[in-house]
Write a protein that holds these residues in place. Structure first.
Motif, mmCIF file in Angstrom:
data_model
loop_
_atom_site.group_PDB
_atom_site.id
_atom_site.type_symbol
_atom_site.label_atom_id
_atom_site.label_comp_id
_atom_site.label_asym_id
_atom_site.label_seq_id
_atom_site.Cartn_x
_atom_site.Cartn_y
_atom_site.Cartn_z
ATOM 1 N N HIS A 1 0.811 -1.216 0.000
ATOM 2 C CA HIS A 1 0.000 0.000 0.000
ATOM 3 C C HIS A 1 0.846 1.269 0.000
ATOM 4 N N GLY B 1 -14.127 1.347 6.709
ATOM 5 C CA GLY B 1 -13.051 0.782 5.908
ATOM 6 C C GLY B 1 -13.509 -0.099 4.753
ATOM 7 N N ASN C 1 -5.230 -4.461 6.126
ATOM 8 C CA ASN C 1 -4.740 -3.092 5.956
ATOM 9 C C ASN C 1 -5.823 -2.019 5.929
ATOM 10 N N PHE C 2 -7.072 -2.382 5.678
ATOM 11 C CA PHE C 2 -8.100 -1.374 5.410
ATOM 12 C C PHE C 2 -9.095 -1.180 6.551
ATOM 13 N N GLY D 1 -9.105 0.920 -3.931
ATOM 14 C CA GLY D 1 -8.210 0.081 -3.139
ATOM 15 C C GLY D 1 -7.563 -1.055 -3.894
ATOM 16 N N GLN E 1 -1.046 3.082 -2.771
ATOM 17 C CA GLN E 1 -2.383 3.325 -2.275
ATOM 18 C C GLN E 1 -2.512 4.531 -1.352
ATOM 19 N N CYS F 1 -4.656 1.989 5.744
ATOM 20 C CA CYS F 1 -5.224 2.824 4.681
ATOM 21 C C CYS F 1 -6.564 3.394 5.141
ATOM 22 N N PHE G 1 -6.791 7.612 -0.259
ATOM 23 C CA PHE G 1 -6.407 7.102 1.059
ATOM 24 C C PHE G 1 -5.276 7.916 1.669
#
Length: 685
Positions: free
Chosen positions: A68, A456, A312-313, A616, A72, A339, A78
């Protein structure tokens, strides 16, 4: 069946028979020493096994924080949560340089992409050089096509990040420490040539006998050939690309039509793409996928990189900031909050009519702990919350910015306060909701919450894992799909000035995104549902109550009649949707950027549509860098970028790793001068 087991077998065969001169990951060590010293690789089976092992190189993109950090964050979609491991990649401060200043062990290094892409290129060069050993025509063409494809793909990723790079197209012998960078024009010519070769050689469909159902085919090559041509004609290369534009844009459209007319077809429902129920489920064999990094539950097949991006989100839902009602784990996911979506990310969607938002984001977390009298959290007036039971909502995100400037706010909400625990007094179905996160106030102002509190994305969740943290995901990582192919075609049409034709192409995706008549808009699914098929389900089914199968659609939009289909079609490029007009109004004038003309409006519309369709999916930084929209859009929509104020034009390229430059010598073995080193670096670093 996937190719994963074949990759493992190929690695074992190669490593058992080859003598490696180094086990380092450095560009100048493993990649460019004569790493493979075995006669096995001069045999038909050896070349075939080496080609098989190329598939493993794609797993790199889903392994650690570089996934990311380099693609990202630091963009309009993000920013980061309270985990600041990769803050420098988000705000472009002085720590982001040829040697990245590390915050901790999770900070992405400057050299990681560089080294791993050349690692794959080195293997691809060996495959290409030795492919003629294979006598069977079908097998020979497949293997040779795979060599060209991975080399072209890896060089494409290098060009997208760094611009001009080092071109090496032959296997090297011995230690080589003298390299020069080719121009970006030369590099992209090589990428395009390699991907054209791959397109000519790869099969129409994966040959399942050799590669399972997800082997590389000519349409994967066509898609990335179109992307390489798009990179060449984009604004970052305007100083030299004029002679290519007309032909490249025509070829992009032809290539996209080739993919769109192939056996690769859009999934019928956007939910199908992310409705993951477990390893090798039907979702993983959808024809929409063009390129995936393949994973499974065989830990031995993970090789150098397992899939670690599943966490991660998420917001930090198990942290005390929300209370202690949720225990994280394989039953509901982890909450690494790498993120954090920006306000732009949410405002981009028409939340009444566009199902992509609700099929991409998770808005409810339930309790999986019964705290009983141990709950010490009080409401703002000092009274205790009516303690939720396991299975009751304890975190509800209410994204009530419906479309454009249209904010949904129910008058009955006037009796409540919204916020995180100790601030919220919201009640739902007669019970207290300790955390009720309302995006917009009654007067349309954006509510600001702590950086670990956000709604998220849920496209990567995995309920098949066996352990809270120390277990890789078995879910495939998506690198390309047909949804993006449509957007590449639409962008090419915009660049040709054919704006209405571009709208007509985008309308195909928007047709899929619209709700069908009678469709349950409150249904939520994500990969955590795979826990129902996990062998640990009976042991931890109480914990699994944290997973909610509903969303806050009705609460957020005020719409409860689902009897009619929704309509997302755009009639004319002169009348863009409300949400796009709002975004354009916020973008115009930022850092002197003017987006009032038809071309600028339509190019930004395509970028907005890429958010809605590809949110994403690891492409955003490269898209904004190549179009030179990174600066205005990041400053307009990423608060941390705006606050830092350090992003400028030189950040449209990544720094060449200092570890590479410092390892170089002249042909006569003498060290490079500082002037020579400076010439190898991208401007501004």
């Amino acid at each position: 069946m996937k190719i994963s087991k074949y990759i493992l077998g190929s690695f074992l065969a190669i490593t058992a028979s080859a003598s490696f001169t180094s086990c380092s990951d450095s560009f100048l060590d493993e990649e460019y020493k004569s790493g493979y010293q075995s006669p096995y690789l001069e045999t038909e089976q050896g070349v075939f096994d080496l080609a098989t092992s190329l598939y493993a190189n794609l797993r790199f993109w889903f392994a650690y924080d570089w996934a990311h950090a380099t693609t990202q964050i630091g963009v309009d979609e993000f920013s980061i949560g309270t985990d600041n491991s990769n803050e420098t990649w988000n705000i472009y401060d002085s720590r982001l340089g040829p040697s990245v200043v590390t915050q901790n062990g999770n900070t992405a290094a400057a050299e990681t992409i560089w080294d791993q892409m050349y690692y794959g290129i080195s293997s691809a060069n060996k495959v290409i050089a030795n492919a003629d050993i294979i006598t069977d025509t079908e097998k020979h063409n497949m293997v040779l096509g795979e060599g060209y494809f991975l080399r072209g793909y890896n060089y494409y990723r290098l060009c997208a990040q760094y611009g001009s790079v080092v071109l090496i197209t032959e296997p090297t012998e011995g230690v080589v420490r003298s390299f020069t960078r080719s121009s970006e024009e030369e590099c992209l010519k090589q990428v395009i040539s390699d991907l054209q070769q791959a397109y000519n050689l790869l099969p129409e469909k994966s040959i399942e006998t050799y590669r399972g159902k997800l082997g590389w085919d000519k349409y994967a090559a066509a898609h990335f050939l179109a992307k390489a041509l798009m990179l060449r004609v984009s604004e970052r290369n305007d100083s030299w690309n004029a002679a290519y534009k007309a032909e490249d844009l025509t070829n992009i459209i032809t290539l996209c039509d080739d993919v769109i007319g192939s056996h690769h077809q859009l999934a019928g429902d956007y939910r199908d793409l992310w409705n993951w129920t477990g390893t090798d489920c039907a979702t993983e064999t959808l024809s929409e996928w063009l390129l995936v990094a393949q994973f499974n539950k065989d830990a031995a097949a993970d090789g150098r990189f397992g899939n670690r991006i599943y966490s991660n989100f998420n917001p930090q839902f198990s942290n005390g900031v929300f209370g202690d009602w949720i225990q994280r784990g394989q039953w509901v996911g982890l909450d690494f909050q790498r993120c954090r979506p920006t306000e732009y990310n949410y405002m981009c969607f028409d939340k009444i009519n566009d199902s992509r938002f609700w099929k991409s984001f998770r808005t409810i977390f339930n309790a999986n702990r019964n705290l009983g009298e141990s709950a010490t959290f009080s409401k703002p007036d000092g009274s205790k919350y009516v303690v939720p039971n396991a299975g009751d909502p304890v975190i509800m995100f209410i994204p009530n910015g419906v479309k454009g400037t249209n904010i949904h706010y129910s008058n009955e909400w006037d009796q409540y306060k919204f916020g995180i625990v100790k601030n919220s007094t919201f009640q739902y179905n007669g019970k207290d909701v300790p955390n009720a996160i309302l995006h917009y106030t009654k007067d349309g102002k954006w509510n600001t919450y702590p950086d670990n509190v956000f709604c998220g994305l849920c496209k990567t969740e995995d309920g098949t894992r066996d352990d809270e943290k120390n277990d890789y995901s078995s879910r495939d990582g998506v690198l390309a799909r047909v949804g993006e192919t449509y957007l590449l075609k639409a962008e090419a049409l915009v660049r040709q000035g054919k704006y209405q034709e571009a709208i007509n192409v985008v309308n195909i995706l928007r047709g899929r995104a619209a709700y069908k008549a009678g469709e349950d808009r409150t249904l939520h699914t994500d990969g955590n549902q795979a826990f129902e098929n996990n062998v640990q389900y009976d042991q931890y089914k109480e914990k699994y109550q944290a997973y909610s199968k509903t969303n806050t659609y009705i609460l957020s939009t005020g719409v409860s009649d689902f009897s009619h289909a929704t309509d997302l079609q755009i009639a004319s490029y002169t009348q863009l949707p409300e949400e796009d007009e709002l975004i354009l109004s916020k973008l115009n004038g930022v850092k002197g950027y003017n987006c009032s003309g038809d071309y600028e409006r339509m190019l930004n519309f395509i970028m907005n549509e890429r958010t809605r369709e590809l949110d994403g999916e690891w492409v955003r930084w490269e898209d904004l860098a190549r179009t030179k929209l990174l600066i205005p859009r990041a400053y307009a929509f990423n608060q941390e970028v705006a606050k830092s104020g350090t992003l400028d034009e030189h950040h449209l390229l990544r720094p060449i790793p200092q570890s590479f430059i410092d390892g170089l010598v002249n042909d006569d073995g003498s060290p490079l001068s500082q002037e020579q080193k400076d010439a190898l670096q991208n401007p501004g670093y």
